[in-house]
Design a protein around this motif. Structure first.
Motif, PDB file in Angstrom:
ATOM      1  N   ARG A  52     -11.698  -8.024  13.730  1.00  0.00           N
ATOM      2  CA  ARG A  52     -11.649  -8.248  12.279  1.00  0.00           C
ATOM      3  C   ARG A  52     -10.403  -7.579  11.681  1.00  0.00           C
ATOM      4  O   ARG A  52      -9.973  -6.534  12.132  1.00  0.00           O
ATOM      5  N   GLN A  53      -9.873  -8.221  10.640  1.00  0.00           N
ATOM      6  CA  GLN A  53      -8.846  -7.631   9.795  1.00  0.00           C
ATOM      7  C   GLN A  53      -9.315  -7.754   8.353  1.00  0.00           C
ATOM      8  O   GLN A  53      -9.834  -8.804   7.953  1.00  0.00           O
ATOM      9  N   LEU A  54      -9.138  -6.680   7.602  1.00  0.00           N
ATOM     10  CA  LEU A  54      -9.546  -6.631   6.202  1.00  0.00           C
ATOM     11  C   LEU A  54      -8.325  -6.414   5.325  1.00  0.00           C
ATOM     12  O   LEU A  54      -7.610  -5.420   5.489  1.00  0.00           O
ATOM     13  N   ALA A  55      -8.075  -7.335   4.419  1.00  0.00           N
ATOM     14  CA  ALA A  55      -6.969  -7.211   3.469  1.00  0.00           C
ATOM     15  C   ALA A  55      -7.549  -6.994   2.082  1.00  0.00           C
ATOM     16  O   ALA A  55      -8.546  -7.623   1.703  1.00  0.00           O
ATOM     17  N   PHE A  56      -6.928  -6.106   1.341  1.00  0.00           N
ATOM     18  CA  PHE A  56      -7.374  -5.771  -0.009  1.00  0.00           C
ATOM     19  C   PHE A  56      -6.252  -6.078  -0.993  1.00  0.00           C
ATOM     20  O   PHE A  56      -5.085  -5.803  -0.719  1.00  0.00           O
ATOM     21  N   ARG A  57      -6.632  -6.622  -2.150  1.00  0.00           N
ATOM     22  CA  ARG A  57      -5.694  -6.771  -3.265  1.00  0.00           C
ATOM     23  C   ARG A  57      -6.010  -5.660  -4.248  1.00  0.00           C
ATOM     24  O   ARG A  57      -7.171  -5.427  -4.592  1.00  0.00           O
ATOM     25  N   LEU A  58      -4.969  -4.962  -4.675  1.00  0.00           N
ATOM     26  CA  LEU A  58      -5.136  -3.860  -5.613  1.00  0.00           C
ATOM     27  C   LEU A  58      -5.008  -4.354  -7.046  1.00  0.00           C
ATOM     28  O   LEU A  58      -4.479  -5.436  -7.296  1.00  0.00           O
ATOM     29  N   ASN A  59      -5.461  -3.548  -7.976  1.00  0.00           N
ATOM     30  CA  ASN A  59      -5.357  -3.892  -9.398  1.00  0.00           C
ATOM     31  C   ASN A  59      -3.911  -4.054  -9.850  1.00  0.00           C
ATOM     32  O   ASN A  59      -3.650  -4.665 -10.876  1.00  0.00           O
ATOM     33  N   THR A  60      -2.968  -3.556  -9.093  1.00  0.00           N
ATOM     34  CA  THR A  60      -1.545  -3.712  -9.414  1.00  0.00           C
ATOM     35  C   THR A  60      -0.966  -4.989  -8.822  1.00  0.00           C
ATOM     36  O   THR A  60       0.213  -5.278  -9.021  1.00  0.00           O
ATOM     37  N   GLY A  61      -1.780  -5.735  -8.063  1.00  0.00           N
ATOM     38  CA  GLY A  61      -1.303  -6.964  -7.438  1.00  0.00           C
ATOM     39  C   GLY A  61      -0.797  -6.764  -6.029  1.00  0.00           C
ATOM     40  O   GLY A  61      -0.483  -7.732  -5.343  1.00  0.00           O
ATOM     41  N   ASP A  62      -0.708  -5.531  -5.555  1.00  0.00           N
ATOM     42  CA  ASP A  62      -0.242  -5.265  -4.200  1.00  0.00           C
ATOM     43  C   ASP A  62      -1.324  -5.577  -3.188  1.00  0.00           C
ATOM     44  O   ASP A  62      -2.523  -5.583  -3.517  1.00  0.00           O
ATOM     45  N   GLY A  63      -0.914  -5.819  -1.949  1.00  0.00           N
ATOM     46  CA  GLY A  63      -1.851  -6.073  -0.865  1.00  0.00           C
ATOM     47  C   GLY A  63      -1.750  -5.004   0.203  1.00  0.00           C
ATOM     48  O   GLY A  63      -0.659  -4.496   0.473  1.00  0.00           O
ATOM     49  N   VAL A  64      -2.889  -4.644   0.791  1.00  0.00           N
ATOM     50  CA  VAL A  64      -2.947  -3.629   1.846  1.00  0.00           C
ATOM     51  C   VAL A  64      -3.935  -4.110   2.897  1.00  0.00           C
ATOM     52  O   VAL A  64      -5.048  -4.513   2.562  1.00  0.00           O
ATOM     53  N   VAL A  65      -3.523  -4.058   4.177  1.00  0.00           N
ATOM     54  CA  VAL A  65      -4.414  -4.377   5.288  1.00  0.00           C
ATOM     55  C   VAL A  65      -4.915  -3.050   5.860  1.00  0.00           C
ATOM     56  O   VAL A  65      -4.105  -2.205   6.274  1.00  0.00           O
ATOM     57  N   ALA A  66      -6.225  -2.844   5.857  1.00  0.00           N
ATOM     58  CA  ALA A  66      -6.801  -1.603   6.382  1.00  0.00           C
ATOM     59  C   ALA A  66      -6.518  -1.503   7.870  1.00  0.00           C
ATOM     60  O   ALA A  66      -6.560  -2.497   8.596  1.00  0.00           O
ATOM     61  N   GLY A  67      -6.216  -0.296   8.325  1.00  0.00           N
ATOM     62  CA  GLY A  67      -5.926  -0.041   9.734  1.00  0.00           C
ATOM     63  C   GLY A  67      -5.505   1.398   9.909  1.00  0.00           C
ATOM     64  O   GLY A  67      -5.765   2.250   9.043  1.00  0.00           O
ATOM     65  N   ALA A  68      -4.814   1.692  11.004  1.00  0.00           N
ATOM     66  CA  ALA A  68      -4.418   3.068  11.305  1.00  0.00           C
ATOM     67  C   ALA A  68      -3.524   3.671  10.220  1.00  0.00           C
ATOM     68  O   ALA A  68      -3.663   4.841   9.875  1.00  0.00           O
ATOM     69  N   GLU A  69      -2.602   2.880   9.658  1.00  0.00           N
ATOM     70  CA  GLU A  69      -1.715   3.385   8.613  1.00  0.00           C
ATOM     71  C   GLU A  69      -2.365   3.361   7.230  1.00  0.00           C
ATOM     72  O   GLU A  69      -1.888   4.034   6.310  1.00  0.00           O
ATOM     73  N   HIS A  70      -3.411   2.569   7.089  1.00  0.00           N
ATOM     74  CA  HIS A  70      -4.098   2.429   5.808  1.00  0.00           C
ATOM     75  C   HIS A  70      -5.603   2.552   6.022  1.00  0.00           C
ATOM     76  O   HIS A  70      -6.350   1.589   5.900  1.00  0.00           O
ATOM     77  N   PRO A  71      -6.062   3.775   6.352  1.00  0.00           N
ATOM     78  CA  PRO A  71      -7.482   3.940   6.669  1.00  0.00           C
ATOM     79  C   PRO A  71      -8.393   3.886   5.444  1.00  0.00           C
ATOM     80  O   PRO A  71      -7.972   4.158   4.325  1.00  0.00           O
ATOM     81  N   LEU A  72      -9.635   3.536   5.730  1.00  0.00           N
ATOM     82  CA  LEU A  72     -10.716   3.630   4.753  1.00  0.00           C
ATOM     83  C   LEU A  72     -11.410   4.968   4.971  1.00  0.00           C
ATOM     84  O   LEU A  72     -11.577   5.395   6.112  1.00  0.00           O
ATOM     85  N   ARG A  73     -11.823   5.610   3.893  1.00  0.00           N
ATOM     86  CA  ARG A  73     -12.621   6.836   4.015  1.00  0.00           C
ATOM     87  C   ARG A  73     -13.713   6.784   2.952  1.00  0.00           C
ATOM     88  O   ARG A  73     -13.618   6.035   1.977  1.00  0.00           O
ATOM     89  N   PHE A  74     -14.738   7.585   3.166  1.00  0.00           N
ATOM     90  CA  PHE A  74     -15.861   7.638   2.242  1.00  0.00           C
ATOM     91  C   PHE A  74     -16.044   9.069   1.778  1.00  0.00           C
ATOM     92  O   PHE A  74     -16.188   9.974   2.591  1.00  0.00           O
ATOM     93  N   ALA A  75     -16.021   9.272   0.467  1.00  0.00           N
ATOM     94  CA  ALA A  75     -16.253  10.585  -0.120  1.00  0.00           C
ATOM     95  C   ALA A  75     -17.695  10.638  -0.602  1.00  0.00           C
ATOM     96  O   ALA A  75     -18.155   9.714  -1.272  1.00  0.00           O
ATOM     97  N   GLU A  76     -18.392  11.683  -0.250  1.00  0.00           N
ATOM     98  CA  GLU A  76     -19.768  11.859  -0.705  1.00  0.00           C
ATOM     99  C   GLU A  76     -19.769  12.399  -2.131  1.00  0.00           C
ATOM    100  O   GLU A  76     -19.051  13.349  -2.445  1.00  0.00           O
ATOM    101  N   THR A  77     -20.561  11.775  -2.989  1.00  0.00           N
ATOM    102  CA  THR A  77     -20.724  12.240  -4.371  1.00  0.00           C
ATOM    103  C   THR A  77     -22.214  12.294  -4.658  1.00  0.00           C
ATOM    104  O   THR A  77     -23.029  11.781  -3.891  1.00  0.00           O
ATOM    105  N   GLY A  78     -22.559  12.878  -5.771  1.00  0.00           N
ATOM    106  CA  GLY A  78     -23.964  12.931  -6.175  1.00  0.00           C
ATOM    107  C   GLY A  78     -24.533  11.544  -6.414  1.00  0.00           C
ATOM    108  O   GLY A  78     -25.739  11.338  -6.323  1.00  0.00           O
TER     109      GLY A  78
END
Length: 188
Positions: free
Chosen positions: A111-137
């Motif tokens: 799988r490849q996941l591409a994201f469009r940002l609110n600024t119109g830019d595109g980013v493909v998640a991967g080693a250079e563009h990792p996803l992370r999850f922050a725990e919040t209340g």
């Protein structure tokens, strides 16, 4: 410095086209600019991705895109707008970008996941563009690395799409693959 137009709707583009367009976008070398700090820009980026100047929203998307290209994260965690001759503080409530659209191609490890940002830019998640999850209340908040310490908050609707992809894959571990990297979801 010219501002490039935003990416088109991701639905009409292949992942290869999105990756090529994202790579072709040339950003100014803000990491190599070290001007004297000049003060405060009187700008703020709200947690929903809206940019403000002196308390009023910036209504021109082209201006927001232009400012986003000179945004830099400082070693102390602060944010600045930087040019070769000046550096101004900018307040950021959460993350400076928001991932507002997702496109997925392939299955499982391919799988490849591409994201469009609110600024119109595109980013493909991967080693250079990792996803992370922050725990919040209020539960986990997903973030995507955009560049040099700058992240995008993954919008709630896009996070739900990611969760659906994780459920579809059902590898036994909650998470998603993109560009050969597995991004685990929080298990608490």
């Amino acid at each position: 410095m010219s501002s490039q137009p935003p990416l088109a709707d991701l639905a009409g583009l292949s992942l290869a086209e999105i990756a090529r367009l994202a790579e072709a976008r040339r950003l100014p070398p803000v990491d190599s600019w070290n001007p004297t700090h000049c003060g405060d820009s009187e700008m703020r980026i709200a947690s929903d991705g809206t940019w403000y100047h002196q308390g009023s929203p910036i209504g021109r998307p082209a201006m927001v895109r232009l400012f986003s290209t000179i945004l830099r994260r400082e070693p102390d965690g602060g944010y600045v707008l930087v040019t070769p001759v000046e550096k101004l503080d900018i307040a950021v409530d959460d993350a400076p970008f928001v991932a507002v659209e997702l496109k997925s191609e392939g299955q499982g490890r391919d799988r490849q996941l591409a994201f469009r940002l609110n600024t119109g830019d595109g980013v493909v998640a991967g080693a250079e563009h990792p996803l992370r999850f922050a725990e919040t209340g209020a539960g986990p908040r997903p973030y995507l690395t955009v560049r040099s310490g700058l992240e995008a908050l993954v919008a709630r609707a896009v996070y739900y799409e990611l969760a659906a992809l994780a459920l579809d894959d059902d590898d036994g571990l909650p998470g998603v693959w993109s560009d050969g990297v597995f991004f685990p979801f929080p298990t608490t």
